[in-house]
Write a protein that holds these residues in place. Structure first.
Motif, mmCIF file in Angstrom:
data_model
loop_
_atom_site.group_PDB
_atom_site.id
_atom_site.type_symbol
_atom_site.label_atom_id
_atom_site.label_comp_id
_atom_site.label_asym_id
_atom_site.label_seq_id
_atom_site.Cartn_x
_atom_site.Cartn_y
_atom_site.Cartn_z
ATOM 1 N N LEU A 77 -25.090 -8.638 -11.464
ATOM 2 C CA LEU A 77 -25.625 -8.099 -12.711
ATOM 3 C C LEU A 77 -25.342 -6.608 -12.734
ATOM 4 N N VAL A 78 -24.608 -6.175 -13.747
ATOM 5 C CA VAL A 78 -24.271 -4.760 -13.913
ATOM 6 C C VAL A 78 -25.232 -4.186 -14.948
ATOM 7 N N GLN A 79 -26.000 -3.185 -14.534
ATOM 8 C CA GLN A 79 -27.018 -2.597 -15.397
ATOM 9 C C GLN A 79 -26.655 -1.167 -15.756
ATOM 10 N N GLU A 80 -27.395 -0.638 -16.714
ATOM 11 C CA GLU A 80 -27.200 0.753 -17.125
ATOM 12 C C GLU A 80 -27.289 1.660 -15.899
ATOM 13 N N GLY A 81 -26.420 2.647 -15.831
ATOM 14 C CA GLY A 81 -26.420 3.577 -14.712
ATOM 15 C C GLY A 81 -25.498 3.158 -13.583
ATOM 16 N N HIS A 82 -24.709 2.099 -13.792
ATOM 17 C CA HIS A 82 -23.778 1.652 -12.755
ATOM 18 C C HIS A 82 -22.668 2.671 -12.575
ATOM 19 N N THR A 83 -21.910 2.506 -11.508
ATOM 20 C CA THR A 83 -20.873 3.486 -11.185
ATOM 21 C C THR A 83 -19.450 2.973 -11.384
ATOM 22 N N LEU A 84 -19.283 1.838 -12.054
ATOM 23 C CA LEU A 84 -17.951 1.285 -12.285
ATOM 24 C C LEU A 84 -17.252 1.993 -13.445
ATOM 25 N N THR A 85 -15.959 2.211 -13.307
ATOM 26 C CA THR A 85 -15.179 2.760 -14.412
ATOM 27 C C THR A 85 -14.857 1.617 -15.379
ATOM 28 N N PRO A 86 -14.483 1.935 -16.616
ATOM 29 C CA PRO A 86 -14.086 0.875 -17.545
ATOM 30 C C PRO A 86 -12.941 0.012 -17.000
ATOM 31 N N GLN A 87 -11.987 0.619 -16.311
ATOM 32 C CA GLN A 87 -10.864 -0.139 -15.742
ATOM 33 C C GLN A 87 -11.374 -1.091 -14.661
ATOM 34 N N GLN A 88 -12.286 -0.645 -13.810
ATOM 35 C CA GLN A 88 -12.855 -1.513 -12.782
ATOM 36 C C GLN A 88 -13.617 -2.677 -13.419
ATOM 37 N N GLN A 89 -14.365 -2.393 -14.473
ATOM 38 C CA GLN A 89 -15.106 -3.445 -15.161
ATOM 39 C C GLN A 89 -14.147 -4.512 -15.688
ATOM 40 N N GLU A 90 -13.072 -4.067 -16.323
ATOM 41 C CA GLU A 90 -12.095 -5.015 -16.869
ATOM 42 C C GLU A 90 -11.449 -5.845 -15.771
ATOM 43 N N GLU A 91 -11.091 -5.217 -14.661
ATOM 44 C CA GLU A 91 -10.472 -5.947 -13.549
ATOM 45 C C GLU A 91 -11.430 -6.993 -12.983
ATOM 46 N N LEU A 92 -12.701 -6.633 -12.849
ATOM 47 C CA LEU A 92 -13.692 -7.559 -12.296
ATOM 48 C C LEU A 92 -13.959 -8.729 -13.249
ATOM 49 N N ILE A 93 -13.994 -8.456 -14.535
ATOM 50 C CA ILE A 93 -14.204 -9.537 -15.511
ATOM 51 C C ILE A 93 -12.980 -10.456 -15.544
ATOM 52 N N LEU A 94 -11.793 -9.885 -15.440
ATOM 53 C CA LEU A 94 -10.584 -10.700 -15.371
ATOM 54 C C LEU A 94 -10.602 -11.582 -14.119
ATOM 55 N N THR A 95 -11.035 -11.032 -13.001
ATOM 56 C CA THR A 95 -11.167 -11.816 -11.773
ATOM 57 C C THR A 95 -12.157 -12.953 -11.976
ATOM 58 N N SER A 96 -13.274 -12.676 -12.635
ATOM 59 C CA SER A 96 -14.269 -13.710 -12.909
ATOM 60 C C SER A 96 -13.658 -14.829 -13.738
ATOM 61 N N TYR A 97 -12.940 -14.470 -14.778
ATOM 62 C CA TYR A 97 -12.266 -15.459 -15.625
ATOM 63 C C TYR A 97 -11.328 -16.327 -14.778
ATOM 64 N N ALA A 98 -10.531 -15.676 -13.936
ATOM 65 C CA ALA A 98 -9.570 -16.411 -13.102
ATOM 66 C C ALA A 98 -10.281 -17.324 -12.100
ATOM 67 N N LEU A 99 -11.374 -16.850 -11.509
ATOM 68 C CA LEU A 99 -12.124 -17.675 -10.554
ATOM 69 C C LEU A 99 -12.696 -18.916 -11.230
ATOM 70 N N VAL A 100 -13.292 -18.718 -12.392
ATOM 71 C CA VAL A 100 -13.905 -19.849 -13.107
ATOM 72 C C VAL A 100 -12.829 -20.812 -13.595
#
Length: 114
Positions: A77-100
């Motif tokens: 769960l990523v909440q307000e105040g996290h330290t991920l960059t927008p690029q990191q967020q996109e990469e992680l969501i893409l990984t999630s899509y690929a895993l599922v």
């Protein structure tokens, strides 16, 4: 990332769908299986599936916790105040899509057209 940017990004994946579950969560799925869930209530928080290594790495970061009810499946769960960059967020969501997508049965992949 804002909700509309997250929505546009998730829906850019092949055969990605969206629906609202639990009255206030926007869920993004492939083949009927969720890969990202965002709260419709401010502030924006969202969850997604990770690899086991990423799970431990991410949950050690500020603003990222094991996702309620889904942590045993390596969701964070990523909440307000996290330290991920927008690029990191996109990469992680893409990984999630690929895993599922990769876990879909052959029958489900054919039915979903992925």
């Amino acid at each position: 990332m804002h909700l509309e940017a997250l929505r546009a990004y998730c829906l850019s994946f092949p055969k990605a769908t969206e629906d609202i579950k639990w009255d206030h969560d926007l869920c993004f799925s492939v083949g009927g299986k969720m890969f990202c869930v965002a709260s419709l209530e401010p502030p924006l928080s969202f969850s997604f599936k990770t690899t086991p290594d990423q799970f431990h790495e991410l949950t050690a970061m500020r603003g990222i916790t094991p996702a309620p009810y889904l942590a045993r499946y390596q969701w964070v769960l990523v909440q307000e105040g996290h330290t991920l960059t927008p690029q990191q967020q996109e990469e992680l969501i893409l990984t999630s899509y690929a895993l599922v997508k990769g876990k879909l049965s052959k029958k489900d992949r054919v039915a979903a057209g992925v």
